[in-house]
Design an enzyme around this catalytic site. Structure first.
Site, short mmCIF file in Angstrom:
data_model
loop_
_atom_site.label_atom_id
_atom_site.label_comp_id
_atom_site.label_asym_id
_atom_site.label_seq_id
_atom_site.Cartn_x
_atom_site.Cartn_y
_atom_site.Cartn_z
N LYS A 115 -90.51 12.85 -27.93
CA LYS A 115 -91.27 13.16 -29.15
C LYS A 115 -91.71 14.63 -29.23
O LYS A 115 -91.75 15.21 -30.31
CB LYS A 115 -92.48 12.24 -29.28
CG LYS A 115 -92.07 10.80 -29.61
CD LYS A 115 -93.26 9.86 -29.56
CE LYS A 115 -93.81 9.62 -30.93
NZ LYS A 115 -94.67 8.41 -30.99
N ASP A 123 -96.86 8.83 -37.39
CA ASP A 123 -97.74 7.93 -36.63
C ASP A 123 -99.15 7.85 -37.25
O ASP A 123 -99.74 6.78 -37.33
CB ASP A 123 -97.86 8.39 -35.17
CG ASP A 123 -96.62 8.02 -34.36
OD1 ASP A 123 -95.92 7.06 -34.73
OD2 ASP A 123 -96.35 8.70 -33.35
#
Ligand code: ATR
Length: 276
Positions: free
Chosen positions: A69, A106
Protein backbone atom coordinates in the site's frame (compact mmCIF):
# COMPACT_ATOMS: atom_id res chain seq x y z
CA UNK A 1 -10.44 -3.86 -32.45
CA UNK A 2 -12.66 -6.11 -30.36
CA UNK A 3 -14.05 -4.84 -27.06
CA UNK A 4 -12.14 -6.36 -24.20
CA UNK A 5 -13.80 -7.57 -21.02
CA UNK A 6 -12.56 -5.15 -18.34
CA UNK A 7 -10.33 -6.78 -15.77
CA UNK A 8 -9.59 -5.64 -12.24
CA UNK A 9 -8.12 -7.35 -9.22
CA UNK A 10 -6.24 -7.09 -5.97
CA UNK A 11 -2.49 -7.30 -5.52
CA UNK A 12 -0.82 -8.23 -2.25
CA UNK A 13 1.11 -11.02 -0.61
CA UNK A 14 -0.32 -13.23 0.77
CA UNK A 15 -3.61 -12.74 -1.07
CA UNK A 16 -5.59 -15.97 -0.63
CA UNK A 17 -7.50 -14.62 2.39
CA UNK A 18 -8.72 -11.46 0.59
CA UNK A 19 -12.51 -11.05 0.45
CA UNK A 20 -12.29 -8.43 -2.31
CA UNK A 21 -12.63 -10.92 -5.22
CA UNK A 22 -15.87 -12.39 -3.90
CA UNK A 23 -17.25 -8.89 -3.25
CA UNK A 24 -16.45 -7.49 -6.71
CA UNK A 25 -17.61 -10.66 -8.48
CA UNK A 26 -20.87 -10.42 -6.50
CA UNK A 27 -21.37 -6.82 -7.69
CA UNK A 28 -20.54 -7.72 -11.30
CA UNK A 29 -23.08 -10.55 -11.20
CA UNK A 30 -25.84 -8.50 -9.52
CA UNK A 31 -25.40 -5.61 -11.93
CA UNK A 32 -25.14 -7.95 -14.92
CA UNK A 33 -21.86 -6.40 -16.03
CA UNK A 34 -19.12 -8.02 -18.07
CA UNK A 35 -15.86 -8.06 -16.16
CA UNK A 36 -13.60 -10.06 -13.97
CA UNK A 37 -11.78 -9.46 -10.65
CA UNK A 38 -8.68 -11.50 -9.93
CA UNK A 39 -6.55 -11.99 -6.79
CA UNK A 40 -2.82 -11.72 -7.56
CA UNK A 41 0.03 -12.68 -5.25
CA UNK A 42 2.76 -10.20 -6.15
CA UNK A 43 6.21 -10.12 -4.51
CA UNK A 44 7.81 -6.78 -3.71
CA UNK A 45 10.53 -7.15 -6.37
CA UNK A 46 7.91 -7.79 -9.10
CA UNK A 47 5.61 -4.90 -8.22
CA UNK A 48 6.85 -2.34 -10.74
CA UNK A 49 6.89 -4.82 -13.65
CA UNK A 50 3.42 -6.11 -12.76
CA UNK A 51 2.03 -2.57 -12.69
CA UNK A 52 3.51 -1.88 -16.12
CA UNK A 53 2.11 -5.11 -17.56
CA UNK A 54 -1.44 -5.15 -16.17
CA UNK A 55 -2.83 -2.25 -18.29
CA UNK A 56 -1.54 -3.95 -21.46
CA UNK A 57 -3.40 -7.09 -20.45
CA UNK A 58 -6.74 -5.31 -20.26
CA UNK A 59 -6.74 -4.35 -16.57
CA UNK A 60 -8.57 -1.11 -15.77
CA UNK A 61 -7.37 -0.95 -12.20
CA UNK A 62 -6.46 -2.85 -9.06
CA UNK A 63 -6.88 -2.73 -5.34
CA UNK A 64 -3.71 -2.87 -3.32
CA UNK A 65 -3.26 -4.56 0.01
CA UNK A 66 -0.50 -5.55 2.46
CA UNK A 67 2.47 -5.15 1.95
CA UNK A 68 2.28 -2.85 -1.11
CA UNK A 69 0.00 0.00 0.00
CA UNK A 70 2.86 2.43 0.70
CA UNK A 71 5.29 1.25 -2.01
CA UNK A 72 2.83 1.64 -4.89
CA UNK A 73 2.84 5.43 -4.49
CA UNK A 74 6.28 5.62 -6.10
CA UNK A 75 4.96 3.96 -9.26
CA UNK A 76 1.94 6.24 -9.63
CA UNK A 77 1.74 9.10 -12.15
CA UNK A 78 -0.88 10.86 -10.05
CA UNK A 79 -1.50 10.55 -6.31
CA UNK A 80 -4.75 11.95 -4.92
CA UNK A 81 -4.48 14.41 -2.03
CA UNK A 82 -5.92 11.94 0.45
CA UNK A 83 -3.58 9.11 -0.61
CA UNK A 84 -0.65 11.52 -0.32
CA UNK A 85 -1.74 12.64 3.14
CA UNK A 86 -2.20 9.07 4.35
CA UNK A 87 1.01 7.91 2.63
CA UNK A 88 -0.65 4.82 1.17
CA UNK A 89 -2.99 3.79 -1.66
CA UNK A 90 -5.52 0.98 -1.84
CA UNK A 91 -7.05 1.76 -5.26
CA UNK A 92 -5.16 2.20 -8.53
CA UNK A 93 -6.82 3.20 -11.78
CA UNK A 94 -5.05 2.70 -15.10
CA UNK A 95 -5.90 5.69 -17.33
CA UNK A 96 -6.97 4.86 -20.87
CA UNK A 97 -4.20 7.02 -22.30
CA UNK A 98 -1.59 5.56 -19.93
CA UNK A 99 -0.57 6.38 -16.39
CA UNK A 100 -1.56 5.20 -12.94
CA UNK A 101 -3.78 7.16 -10.55
CA UNK A 102 -3.32 6.15 -6.90
CA UNK A 103 -6.14 6.81 -4.44
CA UNK A 104 -6.98 5.79 -0.91
CA UNK A 105 -10.64 4.94 -0.25
CA UNK A 106 -10.17 3.41 3.23
CA UNK A 107 -11.24 6.61 4.98
CA UNK A 108 -14.30 6.90 2.74
CA UNK A 109 -15.16 3.27 3.59
CA UNK A 110 -14.72 3.97 7.28
CA UNK A 111 -16.92 7.08 7.41
CA UNK A 112 -19.61 5.60 5.18
CA UNK A 113 -19.81 2.49 7.36
CA UNK A 114 -19.92 4.62 10.50
CA UNK A 115 -22.66 6.91 9.18
CA UNK A 116 -24.83 3.97 8.09
CA UNK A 117 -24.24 1.99 11.29
CA UNK A 118 -24.63 4.94 13.67
CA UNK A 119 -26.86 7.51 11.93
CA UNK A 120 -27.09 9.60 15.12
CA UNK A 121 -23.33 10.05 15.42
CA UNK A 122 -22.53 13.75 15.27
CA UNK A 123 -18.98 14.38 14.05
CA UNK A 124 -18.84 17.88 15.49
CA UNK A 125 -20.22 16.93 18.91
CA UNK A 126 -17.02 15.79 20.58
CA UNK A 127 -13.59 14.22 20.37
CA UNK A 128 -12.84 10.79 19.01
CA UNK A 129 -10.42 8.27 20.50
CA UNK A 130 -8.52 6.20 17.95
CA UNK A 131 -6.52 3.20 19.15
CA UNK A 132 -3.60 2.31 16.86
CA UNK A 133 -1.41 4.41 14.55
CA UNK A 134 -0.71 2.14 11.56
CA UNK A 135 -1.82 2.63 7.95
CA UNK A 136 -5.48 1.96 8.72
CA UNK A 137 -5.42 4.48 11.55
CA UNK A 138 -4.00 7.16 9.24
CA UNK A 139 -6.90 6.70 6.84
CA UNK A 140 -9.42 6.77 9.71
CA UNK A 141 -7.92 9.88 11.31
CA UNK A 142 -7.77 11.73 7.97
CA UNK A 143 -11.43 10.93 7.34
CA UNK A 144 -12.44 12.05 10.85
CA UNK A 145 -10.64 15.37 10.32
CA UNK A 146 -12.43 15.78 6.99
CA UNK A 147 -15.76 14.92 8.65
CA UNK A 148 -15.25 17.80 11.11
CA UNK A 149 -14.35 15.98 14.35
CA UNK A 150 -12.87 18.70 16.57
CA UNK A 151 -10.20 16.60 18.28
CA UNK A 152 -8.81 13.13 17.66
CA UNK A 153 -6.91 11.43 20.46
CA UNK A 154 -4.59 8.79 19.07
CA UNK A 155 -2.98 6.16 21.24
CA UNK A 156 -0.53 3.53 20.08
CA UNK A 157 1.57 0.88 21.80
CA UNK A 158 4.57 2.37 20.00
CA UNK A 159 4.13 6.05 20.82
CA UNK A 160 6.49 7.39 18.14
CA UNK A 161 4.13 6.18 15.40
CA UNK A 162 1.29 8.19 16.92
CA UNK A 163 3.56 11.22 17.08
CA UNK A 164 4.50 10.82 13.41
CA UNK A 165 0.82 10.56 12.55
CA UNK A 166 0.18 13.86 14.35
CA UNK A 167 3.07 15.52 12.52
CA UNK A 168 1.63 14.39 9.17
CA UNK A 169 -2.08 14.89 9.82
CA UNK A 170 -2.11 18.04 11.90
CA UNK A 171 -3.12 19.99 14.91
CA UNK A 172 -6.43 18.35 15.61
CA UNK A 173 -4.60 15.15 16.59
CA UNK A 174 -3.53 14.70 20.20
CA UNK A 175 -1.25 11.84 21.22
CA UNK A 176 -2.34 9.93 24.31
CA UNK A 177 0.00 7.53 26.08
CA UNK A 178 -0.93 3.85 25.68
CA UNK A 179 -1.35 3.52 29.46
CA UNK A 180 -3.71 6.52 29.60
CA UNK A 181 -6.38 5.67 27.03
CA UNK A 182 -9.01 4.74 29.58
CA UNK A 183 -8.61 8.16 31.21
CA UNK A 184 -9.58 10.10 28.08
CA UNK A 185 -12.65 8.04 27.19
CA UNK A 186 -15.01 10.21 29.26
CA UNK A 187 -15.06 13.02 26.70
CA UNK A 188 -15.27 10.80 23.63
CA UNK A 189 -18.25 10.59 21.31
CA UNK A 190 -16.50 7.89 19.29
CA UNK A 191 -14.03 5.10 20.05
CA UNK A 192 -12.30 3.29 17.17
CA UNK A 193 -10.03 0.24 17.27
CA UNK A 194 -7.70 0.27 14.26
CA UNK A 195 -5.25 -2.30 15.64
CA UNK A 196 -5.27 -5.99 14.85
CA UNK A 197 -6.12 -6.76 18.47
CA UNK A 198 -9.38 -8.72 18.62
CA UNK A 199 -8.85 -10.41 15.27
CA UNK A 200 -9.17 -14.20 15.29
CA UNK A 201 -5.83 -15.57 16.50
CA UNK A 202 -4.83 -12.33 18.27
CA UNK A 203 -5.50 -11.31 21.88
CA UNK A 204 -8.50 -8.98 22.37
CA UNK A 205 -8.17 -5.23 22.89
CA UNK A 206 -8.62 -5.18 26.66
CA UNK A 207 -9.67 -1.67 27.51
CA UNK A 208 -11.85 -0.69 30.44
CA UNK A 209 -14.82 1.20 29.06
CA UNK A 210 -16.02 2.27 32.53
CA UNK A 211 -15.54 5.96 31.73
CA UNK A 212 -17.21 5.83 28.33
CA UNK A 213 -20.50 7.67 27.87
CA UNK A 214 -23.35 5.28 27.10
CA UNK A 215 -24.26 7.45 24.09
CA UNK A 216 -20.79 7.08 22.60
CA UNK A 217 -20.34 5.09 19.40
CA UNK A 218 -17.80 2.26 19.35
CA UNK A 219 -16.47 0.80 16.12
CA UNK A 220 -13.87 -1.83 15.34
CA UNK A 221 -12.02 -2.22 12.04
CA UNK A 222 -11.68 -5.93 12.81
CA UNK A 223 -14.39 -7.97 11.07
CA UNK A 224 -13.26 -11.52 11.81
CA UNK A 225 -14.94 -12.09 14.19
CA UNK A 226 -17.73 -9.62 13.49
CA UNK A 227 -18.59 -9.09 17.15
CA UNK A 228 -15.23 -8.49 18.81
CA UNK A 229 -14.88 -8.49 22.58
CA UNK A 230 -14.59 -4.68 22.43
CA UNK A 231 -17.94 -4.38 20.66
CA UNK A 232 -19.58 -6.85 23.05
CA UNK A 233 -18.42 -4.91 26.12
CA UNK A 234 -19.52 -1.62 24.53
CA UNK A 235 -22.89 -3.05 23.65
CA UNK A 236 -23.37 -4.20 27.24
CA UNK A 237 -22.87 -0.55 28.28
CA UNK A 238 -25.63 0.49 25.90
CA UNK A 239 -23.32 2.06 23.30
CA UNK A 240 -24.11 1.94 19.60
CA UNK A 241 -21.58 -0.40 17.99
CA UNK A 242 -20.51 -0.73 14.35
CA UNK A 243 -18.58 -3.74 13.08
CA UNK A 244 -15.72 -3.51 10.59
CA UNK A 245 -17.16 -5.45 7.68
CA UNK A 246 -18.92 -2.41 6.21
CA UNK A 247 -15.63 -0.53 5.91
CA UNK A 248 -14.27 -3.31 3.71
CA UNK A 249 -17.42 -3.19 1.58
CA UNK A 250 -17.64 0.59 1.20
CA UNK A 251 -13.92 1.08 0.48
CA UNK A 252 -14.46 -1.05 -2.63
CA UNK A 253 -17.29 1.07 -4.02
CA UNK A 254 -15.32 3.97 -5.61
CA UNK A 255 -12.88 1.61 -7.40
CA UNK A 256 -15.65 -0.59 -8.75
CA UNK A 257 -17.55 2.43 -10.06
CA UNK A 258 -14.44 3.87 -11.74
CA UNK A 259 -13.45 0.58 -13.36
CA UNK A 260 -16.78 -0.93 -14.35
CA UNK A 261 -18.90 2.21 -14.79
CA UNK A 262 -21.70 1.58 -12.29
CA UNK A 263 -22.00 2.31 -8.60
CA UNK A 264 -22.62 -0.92 -6.67
CA UNK A 265 -24.98 -1.16 -3.70
CA UNK A 266 -23.80 -2.28 -0.30
CA UNK A 267 -26.57 -4.29 1.30
CA UNK A 268 -27.29 -7.43 3.28
CA UNK A 269 -26.71 -9.60 0.19
CA UNK A 270 -23.22 -8.08 -0.20
CA UNK A 271 -22.46 -8.80 3.45
CA UNK A 272 -23.65 -12.40 3.07
CA UNK A 273 -21.64 -12.90 -0.12
CA UNK A 274 -18.47 -11.57 1.48
CA UNK A 275 -18.94 -13.55 4.70
CA UNK A 276 -19.37 -16.68 2.57
P1 ATR B 1 -2.68 -1.51 9.35
O1 ATR B 1 -2.34 -1.11 7.96
O2 ATR B 1 -3.77 -2.54 9.44
O3 ATR B 1 -2.95 -0.33 10.25
P2 ATR B 1 -0.09 -1.72 10.59
O4 ATR B 1 0.37 -0.47 9.91
O5 ATR B 1 0.85 -2.89 10.69
O6 ATR B 1 -1.39 -2.29 9.92
O7 ATR B 1 -0.55 -1.32 12.07
C1 ATR B 1 -0.98 -2.25 13.03
C2 ATR B 1 -1.48 -1.53 14.27
O8 ATR B 1 -1.88 -2.53 15.24
C3 ATR B 1 -0.42 -0.68 14.96
O9 ATR B 1 -1.06 0.40 15.60
C4 ATR B 1 0.16 -1.66 15.98
O10 ATR B 1 0.81 -1.08 17.05
P3 ATR B 1 2.43 -0.83 16.98
O11 ATR B 1 2.62 0.36 16.10
O12 ATR B 1 2.83 -0.60 18.38
O13 ATR B 1 3.01 -2.08 16.40
C5 ATR B 1 -1.11 -2.33 16.44
N1 ATR B 1 -0.87 -3.61 17.11
C6 ATR B 1 -0.63 -4.81 16.51
N2 ATR B 1 -0.45 -5.76 17.46
C7 ATR B 1 -0.58 -5.16 18.67
C8 ATR B 1 -0.51 -5.59 20.03
N3 ATR B 1 -0.27 -6.87 20.34
N4 ATR B 1 -0.71 -4.69 21.01
C9 ATR B 1 -0.95 -3.39 20.71
N5 ATR B 1 -1.04 -2.90 19.45
C10 ATR B 1 -0.86 -3.77 18.45
Amino acid sequence: MTDRIPLAGVIGSPIAHSRSPVMHMHWLATLGLAGHYIPMDVAQQDLERVLQTLPRMGFVGVNVTVPHKETVLQFADQVTDRAGLIGAANTLTFRAGGGIVADNTDGYGFIENLRRGAPNWDAAAGPAVVVGAGGASRAVVASLIEAGVPEIMVSNRTRIRAERLREDLGRRVRVVDWSQVRNVLGDAGLLVNTTSLGMTGNPPLRLSLDGLRPDAVVTDLVYAPLRTELLQVAEARGCVTVDGLGMLLYQGVPGFERWFGQRPTVDEATRRAVLG
